[in-house]
Design a protein around this motif. Structure first.
Motif: not given
Length: 251
Positions: A244-251
């Protein structure tokens, strides 16, 4: 349009917000994002004239928020603060009716009652309008506060972290209703959010703050980039393409 020109708030010799110069276009949803302490809520409350500015100028739809009479500003701009100290023996309808005060001065007309009912219906609170606030869940109570600011019938609506203390389901419902308010009611909504993925999915523009200053301002497509988010949030971020679109993944 909301315009900020050299706006500054000084808390001490070492802690200040600004100077900020930026424009928030009329229409749609603009999300204010950034790390804790970036100045998001301070900027929002200064736009809403709940906090004095130390220097600079803020205008909303051409009205200088410092010099325009409160009654006139209240017909253009409504604001919901993060801290809502509710009175338990108020019903939902009584709370929402406070949104009509700039128009009614406490003497509700049939027209006021219609706007109150429309706001209650819009936030799906019709079955709860005679419930007391302390009988509601956190999500229901938050919807009641948003109904109150919508009942004020202002073109500009400022919301300071309205998703606080909401679980994922209620947060999604809230954002969907705010998206409807922008699209169907033509409101300009400026909202402080902590979750960049909510901001990217539901907003039209994202304004990012860091260390008291605006560091990025653009569309979700422009903002949802690895290097942009990593710089804003001071951590490694990878942006992926989701269903459903772009997602930010933090690490």
């Amino acid at each position: 349009m909301i315009t900020l020109t050299d706006v500054q708030k000084d808390y001490s010799s070492s802690v200040q917000i600004g100077p900020v110069t930026t424009k928030i276009e009329a229409g749609g949803i603009t999300a204010l994002v950034g790390p804790n302490g970036a100045g998001k809520s301070t900027i929002l409350t200064m736009i809403g004239r709940l906090l004095d500015i130390d220097s600079g100028q803020i205008t909303v739809a051409g009205h200088d928020v410092v010099n325009t009479p409160s009654k006139a500003i209240a017909r253009v701009l409504s604001v919901l603060r993060q801290e809502n100290h509710f009175v338990t023996r108020l019903t939902v309808r009584q709370l929402v009716s406070f949104g009509r005060y700039p128009h009614s001065r406490g003497r509700l007309t049939l027209g006021d009652e219609r706007f109150i009912s429309e706001a209650i219906d819009f936030l799906n609170l019709t079955d709860l309008e005679n419930r007391y606030l302390d009988q509601l869940s956190g999500g229901q109570r938050q919807r009641a506060y948003v109904a109150m600011v919508l009942a004020q019938q202002t073109d500009y609506v400022l919301l300071d972290e309205p998703l606080n203390n909401l679980d994922m389901q209620h947060a999604v419902q809230m954002m969907k209703q705010l998206r409807r308010a922008a699209d169907e009611l033509g409101r300009t909504i400026v909202i402080v959010l902590h979750d960049i993925n909510f901001a990217a999915h539901y907003s039209d523009r994202i304004l990012a703050m860091k260390n008291g200053k605006v560091v990025q301002h653009g569309t979700p497509a422009e903002m949802m980039q690895d290097h942009v988010l990593s710089e804003i949030f001071n951590t490694d971020v990878t942006v992926i393409d989701g269903p459903n679109g772009r997602l930010a993944v933090y690490y």
